[in-house]
Design a protein around this motif. Sequence first.
Motif, short mmCIF file in Angstrom:
data_model
loop_
_atom_site.label_atom_id
_atom_site.label_comp_id
_atom_site.label_asym_id
_atom_site.label_seq_id
_atom_site.Cartn_x
_atom_site.Cartn_y
_atom_site.Cartn_z
N LYS A 1 0.83 -1.20 0.00
CA LYS A 1 0.00 0.00 0.00
C LYS A 1 0.86 1.25 0.00
O LYS A 1 2.01 1.23 0.44
CB LYS A 1 -0.94 0.02 1.20
CG LYS A 1 -0.27 0.19 2.55
CD LYS A 1 -1.32 0.25 3.67
CE LYS A 1 -0.70 0.54 5.01
NZ LYS A 1 -1.70 0.58 6.10
N ASP A 2 0.30 2.32 -0.51
CA ASP A 2 0.93 3.64 -0.48
C ASP A 2 2.35 3.63 -1.01
O ASP A 2 3.24 4.31 -0.50
CB ASP A 2 0.90 4.21 0.95
CG ASP A 2 -0.52 4.44 1.45
OD1 ASP A 2 -1.35 4.88 0.64
OD2 ASP A 2 -0.80 4.16 2.62
N GLY A 3 2.57 2.83 -2.06
CA GLY A 3 3.87 2.80 -2.70
C GLY A 3 4.92 1.98 -1.99
O GLY A 3 6.11 2.12 -2.28
N VAL A 4 4.50 1.10 -1.09
CA VAL A 4 5.42 0.23 -0.37
C VAL A 4 4.90 -1.20 -0.43
O VAL A 4 3.73 -1.46 -0.17
CB VAL A 4 5.57 0.65 1.11
CG1 VAL A 4 6.47 -0.32 1.86
CG2 VAL A 4 6.11 2.06 1.21
N PRO B 1 4.13 11.46 3.22
CA PRO B 1 3.80 10.97 4.57
C PRO B 1 3.12 9.60 4.56
O PRO B 1 3.37 8.79 5.45
CB PRO B 1 2.89 12.06 5.12
CG PRO B 1 3.38 13.31 4.46
CD PRO B 1 3.72 12.87 3.05
N ALA B 2 2.27 9.34 3.56
CA ALA B 2 1.61 8.04 3.48
C ALA B 2 2.64 6.93 3.27
O ALA B 2 2.54 5.85 3.88
CB ALA B 2 0.57 8.03 2.36
N MET B 3 3.62 7.17 2.41
CA MET B 3 4.68 6.18 2.21
C MET B 3 5.47 5.98 3.49
O MET B 3 5.81 4.85 3.84
CB MET B 3 5.61 6.61 1.07
CG MET B 3 6.77 5.64 0.84
SD MET B 3 7.88 6.13 -0.52
CE MET B 3 6.94 5.55 -1.93
N TRP B 4 5.74 7.06 4.22
CA TRP B 4 6.49 6.92 5.47
C TRP B 4 5.70 6.11 6.49
O TRP B 4 6.27 5.29 7.20
CB TRP B 4 6.83 8.30 6.03
CG TRP B 4 7.77 9.07 5.16
CD1 TRP B 4 8.69 8.56 4.28
CD2 TRP B 4 7.87 10.49 5.06
NE1 TRP B 4 9.36 9.57 3.66
CE2 TRP B 4 8.90 10.77 4.10
CE3 TRP B 4 7.23 11.56 5.68
CZ2 TRP B 4 9.26 12.07 3.77
CZ3 TRP B 4 7.59 12.86 5.34
CH2 TRP B 4 8.60 13.11 4.39
N PRO C 1 -1.23 17.34 6.01
CA PRO C 1 -0.94 18.75 6.29
C PRO C 1 0.11 19.29 5.32
O PRO C 1 1.03 18.58 4.93
CB PRO C 1 -0.39 18.71 7.73
CG PRO C 1 0.12 17.31 7.91
CD PRO C 1 -0.78 16.44 7.09
N THR C 2 -0.07 20.52 4.89
CA THR C 2 0.91 21.16 4.04
C THR C 2 2.09 21.62 4.89
O THR C 2 2.02 21.65 6.13
CB THR C 2 0.32 22.37 3.31
OG1 THR C 2 0.00 23.38 4.29
CG2 THR C 2 -0.95 21.99 2.55
N PHE D 1 7.44 11.21 11.09
CA PHE D 1 8.05 10.99 9.78
C PHE D 1 9.34 10.17 9.93
O PHE D 1 9.62 9.25 9.15
CB PHE D 1 8.38 12.31 9.08
CG PHE D 1 7.20 13.19 8.79
CD1 PHE D 1 5.91 12.67 8.69
CD2 PHE D 1 7.38 14.56 8.61
CE1 PHE D 1 4.82 13.50 8.40
CE2 PHE D 1 6.31 15.39 8.32
CZ PHE D 1 5.03 14.86 8.22
N GLN D 2 10.15 10.50 10.94
CA GLN D 2 11.44 9.83 11.13
C GLN D 2 11.29 8.35 11.45
O GLN D 2 12.23 7.58 11.20
CB GLN D 2 12.21 10.53 12.26
CG GLN D 2 12.72 11.91 11.93
CD GLN D 2 13.38 12.59 13.12
OE1 GLN D 2 13.03 12.31 14.26
NE2 GLN D 2 14.33 13.46 12.85
N GLU D 3 10.15 7.94 12.00
CA GLU D 3 9.98 6.54 12.37
C GLU D 3 10.16 5.60 11.17
O GLU D 3 10.57 4.45 11.34
CB GLU D 3 8.59 6.32 12.99
CG GLU D 3 8.44 6.87 14.40
CD GLU D 3 9.39 6.18 15.36
OE1 GLU D 3 9.44 4.93 15.37
OE2 GLU D 3 10.08 6.89 16.11
#
Length: 267
Positions: A14-17, A41-44, A88-89, A108-110
């Motif tokens: 999903k989400d490119g992963v 963010p979705a990919m992260w 969020p932008t 995000f870093q996770e």
Amino acid sequence: MASPAQDLGPVLDKDGVRLTVDDAIATVTLAAPEKRNAQSPAMWRALTETGRLLPGSVRVVVLRGEGRSFSAGLDRQMFTPEGIEGEPTFIDLARSSDGDLDAAIAAFQEAFTWWRRSDLVSIAAVQGHAIGAGFQLALACDLRVVTDDVQFAMRETSLGLVPDLTGTHPLVGLVGYARALEICATGRYVGAEEAVTTGLANLAVPAAQLDATVQDLATALLSAPRDALIETKALLQGAAERGYDEQRAAERAAQARRLRDLAGLGD
């Protein structure tokens, strides 16, 4: 014959992963080649979930990108006033409280932190462009095998930002402070020859040999007993933070655990 893990198909897609597992080797694929595996963010979130879904049997994780590029960095929509739908932008993030902004970046870093777990060895198979967030994702892994056409670049500073996805620590550790500063401050491209010479990459191979070379490396890593590799990785990871005598003590403690385990005297 396909293994049972392969019969079950992807563990996550999903989400490119996409995550697939074949016994002790897991493969995480950035699967958005139409966007050169640009990150969002979705990919992260999907990458973070991937780390949580790894079965206990997995000892080696291979990270790869579909298509001509490993990852071209952040999805450019994140830089527009509209941003990405449902996310969020940058302006929204900038207007949030200090605590909320810190928590958002930490989330995000996770996606970039679990690759160095002591019970795993992670290998980034990198072809074409690995820019910004793509460079940092490759740096999140323990080892990097690259193609002859690889182009690493840290472009955040050029955009008025900083590399904030955990890439600065491993970059300095690999190439030293002065070269890391120069790479980040100029945003220039680092090719395969320089990557190997400076320690950014372990190996550089023609593109046609990338998958086979990574598979051979993964197989070699699996030849060592798991607990011995875990202890060795932990020793090496902590070496830079320990003094010489502290490292000697850590070696003694680790070896004592291994000897007792081999003698059947472990906990």
